[in-house]
Motif scaffolding. Structure first.
Motif, mmCIF file in Angstrom:
data_model
loop_
_atom_site.group_PDB
_atom_site.id
_atom_site.type_symbol
_atom_site.label_atom_id
_atom_site.label_comp_id
_atom_site.label_asym_id
_atom_site.label_seq_id
_atom_site.Cartn_x
_atom_site.Cartn_y
_atom_site.Cartn_z
ATOM 1 N N THR A 3 0.821 -1.207 0.000
ATOM 2 C CA THR A 3 0.000 0.000 0.000
ATOM 3 C C THR A 3 0.859 1.262 0.000
ATOM 4 O O THR A 3 2.074 1.233 0.249
ATOM 5 N N VAL A 4 0.204 2.393 -0.234
ATOM 6 C CA VAL A 4 0.872 3.698 -0.188
ATOM 7 C C VAL A 4 1.488 3.909 1.192
ATOM 8 O O VAL A 4 2.625 4.366 1.324
ATOM 9 N N GLU A 5 0.755 3.563 2.237
ATOM 10 C CA GLU A 5 1.250 3.749 3.608
ATOM 11 C C GLU A 5 2.488 2.895 3.875
ATOM 12 O O GLU A 5 3.467 3.368 4.467
ATOM 13 N N GLN A 6 2.472 1.650 3.427
ATOM 14 C CA GLN A 6 3.612 0.753 3.648
ATOM 15 C C GLN A 6 4.844 1.232 2.872
ATOM 16 O O GLN A 6 5.967 1.214 3.397
ATOM 17 N N PHE A 7 4.650 1.668 1.643
ATOM 18 C CA PHE A 7 5.772 2.144 0.837
ATOM 19 C C PHE A 7 6.316 3.459 1.391
ATOM 20 O O PHE A 7 7.521 3.719 1.361
ATOM 21 N N LYS A 8 5.430 4.290 1.945
ATOM 22 C CA LYS A 8 5.840 5.568 2.525
ATOM 23 C C LYS A 8 6.769 5.336 3.711
ATOM 24 O O LYS A 8 7.762 6.061 3.902
ATOM 25 N N SER A 9 6.475 4.320 4.565
ATOM 26 C CA SER A 9 7.353 4.000 5.693
ATOM 27 C C SER A 9 8.760 3.678 5.198
ATOM 28 O O SER A 9 9.762 4.090 5.802
ATOM 29 N N PHE A 10 8.846 2.952 4.093
ATOM 30 C CA PHE A 10 10.140 2.592 3.513
ATOM 31 C C PHE A 10 10.902 3.837 3.054
ATOM 32 O O PHE A 10 12.093 4.011 3.381
ATOM 33 N N THR A 11 10.250 4.712 2.309
ATOM 34 C CA THR A 11 10.948 5.890 1.778
ATOM 35 C C THR A 11 11.327 6.869 2.883
ATOM 36 O O THR A 11 12.386 7.494 2.824
ATOM 37 N N GLN A 12 10.484 6.989 3.920
ATOM 38 C CA GLN A 12 10.807 7.908 5.006
ATOM 39 C C GLN A 12 12.011 7.431 5.810
ATOM 40 O O GLN A 12 12.824 8.239 6.268
ATOM 41 N N GLN A 13 12.140 6.136 5.988
ATOM 42 C CA GLN A 13 13.247 5.607 6.779
ATOM 43 C C GLN A 13 14.550 5.533 5.995
ATOM 44 O O GLN A 13 15.632 5.561 6.582
ATOM 45 N N THR A 14 14.462 5.437 4.681
ATOM 46 C CA THR A 14 15.674 5.235 3.873
ATOM 47 C C THR A 14 16.030 6.431 3.006
ATOM 48 O O THR A 14 17.149 6.527 2.515
ATOM 49 N N GLY A 15 15.066 7.350 2.777
ATOM 50 C CA GLY A 15 15.308 8.456 1.856
ATOM 51 C C GLY A 15 15.327 8.017 0.406
ATOM 52 O O GLY A 15 15.808 8.748 -0.467
ATOM 53 N N TYR A 16 14.800 6.827 0.132
ATOM 54 C CA TYR A 16 14.834 6.269 -1.218
ATOM 55 C C TYR A 16 13.990 7.098 -2.178
ATOM 56 O O TYR A 16 12.905 7.564 -1.843
ATOM 57 N N GLN A 17 14.504 7.303 -3.396
ATOM 58 C CA GLN A 17 13.768 7.959 -4.471
ATOM 59 C C GLN A 17 13.522 6.959 -5.587
ATOM 60 O O GLN A 17 14.440 6.253 -6.017
ATOM 61 N N THR A 18 12.306 6.913 -6.054
ATOM 62 C CA THR A 18 11.935 5.949 -7.078
ATOM 63 C C THR A 18 12.440 6.386 -8.450
ATOM 64 O O THR A 18 12.819 7.561 -8.658
ATOM 65 N N ASP A 19 12.417 5.435 -9.391
ATOM 66 C CA ASP A 19 12.798 5.758 -10.770
ATOM 67 C C ASP A 19 11.923 6.877 -11.333
ATOM 68 O O ASP A 19 12.407 7.756 -12.047
ATOM 69 N N ALA A 20 10.617 6.830 -11.009
ATOM 70 C CA ALA A 20 9.702 7.848 -11.537
ATOM 71 C C ALA A 20 10.037 9.221 -10.981
ATOM 72 O O ALA A 20 9.921 10.241 -11.687
ATOM 73 N N GLU A 21 10.455 9.303 -9.712
ATOM 74 C CA GLU A 21 10.823 10.587 -9.132
ATOM 75 C C GLU A 21 12.101 11.124 -9.756
ATOM 76 O O GLU A 21 12.229 12.322 -10.014
ATOM 77 N N LEU A 22 13.056 10.230 -9.990
ATOM 78 C CA LEU A 22 14.332 10.658 -10.579
ATOM 79 C C LEU A 22 14.165 11.076 -12.035
ATOM 80 O O LEU A 22 14.790 12.034 -12.493
ATOM 81 N N GLN A 23 13.311 10.332 -12.762
ATOM 82 C CA GLN A 23 13.093 10.642 -14.177
ATOM 83 C C GLN A 23 11.975 11.655 -14.393
ATOM 84 O O GLN A 23 11.783 12.149 -15.502
ATOM 85 N N ASN A 24 11.193 11.897 -13.305
ATOM 86 C CA ASN A 24 10.068 12.829 -13.374
ATOM 87 C C ASN A 24 9.024 12.393 -14.390
ATOM 88 O O ASN A 24 8.371 13.214 -15.020
#
Length: 605
Positions: free
Chosen positions: A417-438
């Protein structure tokens, strides 16, 4: 004259209480209940029409609000463009003081006015939508209340039918019958007379039963079920009208017999083929109230374990050793303890008795459908997982391919879910391919097109925390599984295509886990008649789970497998139901992200 919504709601609410006193009558007639049922069913049909009409209003108002939101996006773009032109002209005035910037100012003011007007229109549309949704809730509540009333009156009708039949069966009657008997030459006159009288009485009983049944209101139905019960007919008295020989050895007896039936309490229900509860008044004890002497026995129960739980006939008595008093007869004893196999035994006791139970440790066998969730380092829960076991499975179109799965595994009950993936990005600072490529892919009419500025937090439609995360590539999904593995100490990964299909089928050999046909409203796919079809994802538990407990194995979002070619499974909100069959697949570049692709995770066991 057509009633307005408020008037209709008032009419529906009043009809719910006008007949309450009738429902409380001791024995309303079947005809009276039929009349009331007809009235309520008519009112329910009107309520259903009003509810359907209000559904359409809510849908249309939502569409109008969506339209205004789309216009708002266009107007904001125009406003930003007008603002940029105005700022550009201001800068040019430095070098060209006589430059006329009136057109730019006017264009900016017009764009700003249109944005403000759109805001007012959206606020009004939102308010109207809320009012219409509230009216829809009121109508649905009234319709449900009417349905409950109808259900209660249908039950009252069954009870009234049984009471009517009970009354009809309790009638007494005098039956006149004639019976001619050919007596054996070895019989005495008295023996012949007695035999003929008994046969005449039997004939009288049969004749009385036939008369009694024919006189009932529902005689056709009663006759169909007559073999299931006894009317318990009693011959109260008889009078011999005529008796004697004629034509040689023929003996004729004519009697008048007074008879009555004494059926059991539940006999009317059996004859009408309805549940026995309708042969009792509502709330009345349905057990036989006749008092009988019952012997009570002492039962002592012991086991080889402490802190177990003892139940007898479904009643808990605590831990062994225990001593209880029970009526003589059969009883089911169940002794349970966590980690041990359940002891279950039916005993038939007629005297004081001691039962000794042996509890054996339970083997920790893995079963398909077991659920668990690992704990993360911050004491939060990882996604809920469901187990599957090794074995032979039939997969593919027309289940033409048999595989041997040599390992057990667990798959997440829902897409991440969005909530589960958000926990991952908040703890790691990970940026997805879509964010990097916009860029995130989307279906525009019949073509797939990249949408700039789009990513998992802005997929192009509204999502809740419980919506499946989208705009994530296979690379992003693998990064999430690596993080989960590091957090829990267990191996997480994406499933293979076969592992995913085993879970999706849940033992089914059909195209979908429920069968070969897709009906409107069964899952969130394109053109499926759901509130989300062709619009957006739906919350992950919005539709029924398959028999193993997996949600969204049909539709909502395509889900990544670990296939390096980029195979996704399951169909999505913007694709046809045919694409959501268990064996269907789609190829997406592993580095690509789309607002119709998410993923679920596998944990190795």
């Amino acid at each position: 004259m057509r009633l307005g919504l408020s008037a209709l709601l008032f009419a529906l609410s009043s009809c719910l209480v006008t007949t309450s006193t009738q429902a409380e009558n001791a024995s309303p007639s079947v005809m009276a209940i039929d009349d009331t049922l007809f009235s309520h069913q008519t009112q329910w049909q009107e309520a259903q029409k009003a509810t359907q009409a209000q559904h359409i209003k809510v849908h249309n108002q939502q569409a109008e609000l969506d339209r205004l939101i789309e216009i708002a996006k266009q107007l904001n773009t125009q406003l930003q463009s007008a603002k940029a032109h105005l700022e550009h002209d201001y800068l040019k005035m430095i070098d060209e003081p006589e430059l006329d910037i009136t057109p730019s100012q006017n264009a900016y003011q017009v764009a700003w006015a249109e944005v403000k007007q759109n805001q007012q229109q959206r606020l009004a549309a939102e308010q109207t939508l809320q009012e219409q949704q509230a009216q829809l809730t009121q109508l649905q509540t009234s319709q449900e209340a009417l349905a409950q009333k109808i259900k209660h009156f249908e039950q009252d009708k069954l009870r009234a039918r049984s009471e009517r039949l009970r009354t009809e069966l309790k009638r007494a009657s005098v039956q006149k019958v004639s019976f001619t008997n050919v007596c054996s030459a070895s019989m005495t006159l008295q023996q012949c007379n007695q035999q003929t009288l008994e046969l005449a009485q039997q004939k009288a009983v049969k004749q009385f039963q036939a008369w009694l049944i024919n006189e009932t209101t529902e005689s056709s139905l009663v006759k169909q079920n007559l073999a299931n019960i006894s009317l318990n007919i009693h011959l109260l008295s008889h009078k011999i009208v005529e008796s004697g020989f004629y034509s040689g050895n023929k003996f004729k007896t004519v009697i008048e017999a007074q008879l009555e039936a004494r059926p059991t309490t539940t006999a009317p229900c059996s004859l009408l083929n309805i549940h026995n509860q309708y042969c009792f008044a509502a709330g009345e004890d349905q057990q036989n109230t006749q008092q009988q002497e019952v012997a009570w026995i002492s039962l002592v129960i012991r086991s080889n374990q402490y802190h177990d739980n003892v139940s007898i006939d479904g009643v808990r008595y605590g831990s062994t050793p225990i001593e209880v008093m029970l009526p003589a007869g059969k009883h089911l004893v169940v002794i349970e303890k966590e980690g041990y196999r359940t002891f279950r035994q039916e005993i038939d006791i007629s005297s004081d008795h001691t039962l000794r139970a042996m509890l054996h440790e339970q083997a920790n066998e893995l079963k398909a459908g077991d659920k668990f969730a690992d704990t993360l380092k911050n004491n939060q829960q990882a996604p809920e997982m469901i187990t599957l076991v090794a074995g032979q499975y039939l997969l593919g179109e027309n289940i033409a391919r048999q595989i041997h799965l040599d390992h057990a595994f667990a798959l997440s009950a829902t897409p991440v879910t969005v909530e589960q993936f958000k926990s991952f990005t908040q703890q790691t600072g990970y940026q997805t391919d879509a964010e990097l490529q916009n860029i995130c892919l989307a279906v525009n009419e019949t073509a797939v097109a990249p949408i700039s500025g789009s990513h998992w937090q802005k997929p192009g439609f509204s999502q809740t925390a419980q919506s499946p995360v989208v705009c994530v590539s296979q690379n992003d999904a693998n990064a999430y599984t690596r993080w989960l593995s590091q957090q829990t100490g267990f191996k997480y990964r994406l499933p293979t295509e076969d592992e995913w299909e085993v879970a999706a089928r849940a033992g089914s050999k059909m195209d979908y886990w429920w069968g070969n046909h897709f009906s409107a409203g069964q899952a969130n796919t394109g053109w499926a008649g759901t509130p989300w079809s062709n619009k957006s994802t739906s919350p992950v538990r919005a539709f029924a789970a398959n028999p193993l407990g997996f949600y969204d194995m049909v539709g909502n979002v395509w889900q990544w497998t670990n296939d390096p070619r980029g195979v996704v499974k399951g169909g999505a909100w913007s694709f046809s139901p045919d694409m959501a069959k268990a064996y269907s697949q789609l190829f997406v570049a592993p580095s690509a992200a789309a607002n119709y692709v998410g993923f679920r995770i596998l944990r190795e066991l």
